[in-house]
Design a protein around this motif. Structure first.
Motif, PDB file in Angstrom:
ATOM      1  N   TRP A   1     -69.319  40.578  88.794  1.00  0.00           N
ATOM      2  CA  TRP A   1     -68.441  41.479  88.041  1.00  0.00           C
ATOM      3  C   TRP A   1     -67.133  40.793  87.669  1.00  0.00           C
ATOM      4  CZ3 TRP A   1     -69.584  46.218  91.641  1.00  0.00           C
ATOM      5  CH2 TRP A   1     -70.704  46.905  91.135  1.00  0.00           C
ATOM      6  N   ALA A   2     -66.566  40.011  88.604  1.00  0.00           N
ATOM      7  CA  ALA A   2     -65.312  39.309  88.315  1.00  0.00           C
ATOM      8  C   ALA A   2     -65.497  38.329  87.161  1.00  0.00           C
ATOM      9  CB  ALA A   2     -64.821  38.579  89.571  1.00  0.00           C
ATOM     10  N   TRP A   3     -66.636  37.598  87.152  1.00  0.00           N
ATOM     11  CA  TRP A   3     -66.871  36.670  86.046  1.00  0.00           C
ATOM     12  C   TRP A   3     -67.090  37.423  84.741  1.00  0.00           C
ATOM     13  CZ3 TRP A   3     -66.044  31.628  85.857  1.00  0.00           C
ATOM     14  CH2 TRP A   3     -66.498  30.940  84.732  1.00  0.00           C
ATOM     15  N   LEU A   4     -67.715  38.572  84.817  1.00  0.00           N
ATOM     16  CA  LEU A   4     -67.934  39.387  83.620  1.00  0.00           C
ATOM     17  C   LEU A   4     -66.609  39.833  83.019  1.00  0.00           C
ATOM     18  CD1 LEU A   4     -70.148  40.744  81.869  1.00  0.00           C
ATOM     19  CD2 LEU A   4     -69.987  42.717  83.401  1.00  0.00           C
ATOM     20  N   LEU A   5     -65.639  40.156  83.884  1.00  0.00           N
ATOM     21  CA  LEU A   5     -64.347  40.635  83.411  1.00  0.00           C
ATOM     22  C   LEU A   5     -63.405  39.504  83.003  1.00  0.00           C
ATOM     23  CD1 LEU A   5     -63.640  43.479  86.017  1.00  0.00           C
ATOM     24  CD2 LEU A   5     -64.271  43.764  83.608  1.00  0.00           C
ATOM     25  N   LEU A   6     -63.416  38.423  83.754  1.00  0.00           N
ATOM     26  CA  LEU A   6     -62.409  37.383  83.585  1.00  0.00           C
ATOM     27  C   LEU A   6     -62.931  36.107  82.956  1.00  0.00           C
ATOM     28  CD1 LEU A   6     -60.689  37.751  87.088  1.00  0.00           C
ATOM     29  CD2 LEU A   6     -60.035  38.856  84.935  1.00  0.00           C
ATOM     30  N   GLY A   7     -64.240  35.867  83.054  1.00  0.00           N
ATOM     31  CA  GLY A   7     -64.797  34.614  82.559  1.00  0.00           C
ATOM     32  C   GLY A   7     -64.786  34.520  81.044  1.00  0.00           C
ATOM     33  N   LYS A   8     -64.629  33.311  80.562  1.00  0.00           N
ATOM     34  CA  LYS A   8     -64.647  33.042  79.128  1.00  0.00           C
ATOM     35  C   LYS A   8     -65.840  32.160  78.785  1.00  0.00           C
ATOM     36  CE  LYS A   8     -59.609  33.405  78.624  1.00  0.00           C
ATOM     37  NZ  LYS A   8     -58.383  32.691  78.174  1.00  0.00           N
TER      38      LYS A   8
END
Length: 346
Positions: free
Chosen positions: A190-197
């Motif tokens: 979820w963190a990568w989904l929100l913050l990842g580019k």
């Protein structure tokens, strides 16, 4: 014209089967030239090490280094080959439409489903990296593939059974490892989904193929590329793990075992540095009886998600820009969730 007729014989379009000439390469030099240069550098390093370094190394330390290096490679190599073969099979034989049916369309919902899928694949962290790359190549959203990457080596049946055997009469260790590992994997996805580019991660490319002959050729190409690519990074990680195991004095470990927070951080760092396969780490954790339950749980959760060989493999498959962001985030989540779950078990 000969190349076009070969493709036509397989029933493939020009761009459907064979990858471009530079697929899997970096720079413009030929693989043979790079191999010769690498061999020359390695040979020179061995000669210089024999002349300057070897006389000052204790024989026992050298034996310990060699033992750990061989153990890491021997433990990891079968699972790495298994993961590469499974990744190549996913790429060549499983249509992208299958993943669209299995995983929810919404990426946020696909993340926990991908984490749960990790419970059915026996294998260690070395296998999960190429499999996650194969999933991305087939169109699975990176956040879901990364969740699978973290969950599979920590919550699969082989690892849970090994944990139960290593901690007889303590089912809370099995339950705690399963719950904490799955929670970390989902939170990281979820963190990568929100913050990842998108430009932070290099999604592995794969040639598309149709027909039996074309799929077999695509399988062979993917196997050859990934096994050569990942094998080198596995050796790099094994060298780092062996060096740390031979250099860190055992007395330092015992000195901080009595401090609750220091012991948690110490075992988290040792899990990263020792790079033990997830099928075997429970037995090492069980032997660290001087440490608390929370510290040993942290060792079990961090190790399959963040260790030297895994960092090297992730950097090789998905790029350094990905590794320098994803690894620290995963480490912090693993330590924090382990401390929370361990506190509930104590």
């Amino acid at each position: 014209m000969a190349g076009m007729s070969d493709r036509a014989g397989l029933g493939l379009a020009e761009d459907e089967l064979l990858p471009p000439a530079d697929w899997g390469r970096r720079g413009g030099s030929a693989p043979g030239t790079r191999a010769v240069l690498l061999f020359g550098v390695l040979a020179a390093g061995l000669v210089l090490g024999r002349i300057w370094v070897a006389p000052g190394i204790d024989a026992r330390a050298l034996d310990a280094w060699a033992t750990v290096f061989v153990a890491v490679c021997v433990q990891a190599l079968p699972f790495l080959v298994f993961g590469v073969a499974l990744s190549a099979a996913i790429t060549a034989f499983v249509p992208a439409s299958v993943w669209r049916r299995v995983l929810p369309r919404r990426p946020a919902a696909a993340v926990p489903v991908a984490g749960a899928m990790g419970a059915v694949l026996p294998g260690c962290e070395c296998a999960s990296v190429p499999v996650a790359g194969g999933l991305m190549a087939r169109g699975v959203v990176p956040a879901a593939a990364l969740t699978f990457l973290l969950a599979a080596p920590a919550i699969n049946p082989v690892v849970l059974v090994a944990t139960a055997v290593a901690f007889p009469g303590r089912p809370e260790m099995v339950a705690g490892r399963f719950a904490a590992s799955l929670l970390v994997a989902v939170l990281a996805g979820w963190a990568w989904l929100l913050l990842g580019k998108g430009d932070w991660i290099r999604v592995p490319s794969r040639p598309h193929a149709h027909g039996t002959a074309g799929r077999l050729e695509a399988f062979r190409q993917a196997m050859r590329h990934d096994i050569m690519h990942a094998g080198g990074f596995l050796v790099v990680g094994a060298v780092g793990a062996a060096t740390i195991n031979a250099v860190v004095p055992s007395g330092w470990v015992s000195a901080v075992a009595g401090n609750p927070w220091a012991s948690v951080l110490l075992l988290a760092l040792l899990a990263v540095l020792m790079s033990i396969c997830s099928e075997a780490d429970a037995f090492v954790a069980a032997s660290l009886s001087q440490f608390s339950t929370t510290a040993r749980l942290t060792f079990l959760v961090v190790g399959p998600m963040v260790d030297l060989k895994l960092i090297a493999l992730q950097a090789g498959f998905f790029g350094r820009r990905f590794a320098v962001r994803f690894v620290p985030m995963t480490f912090c989540l693993a330590v924090g969730v382990s401390a929370l779950v361990g506190g509930l078990l104590s």
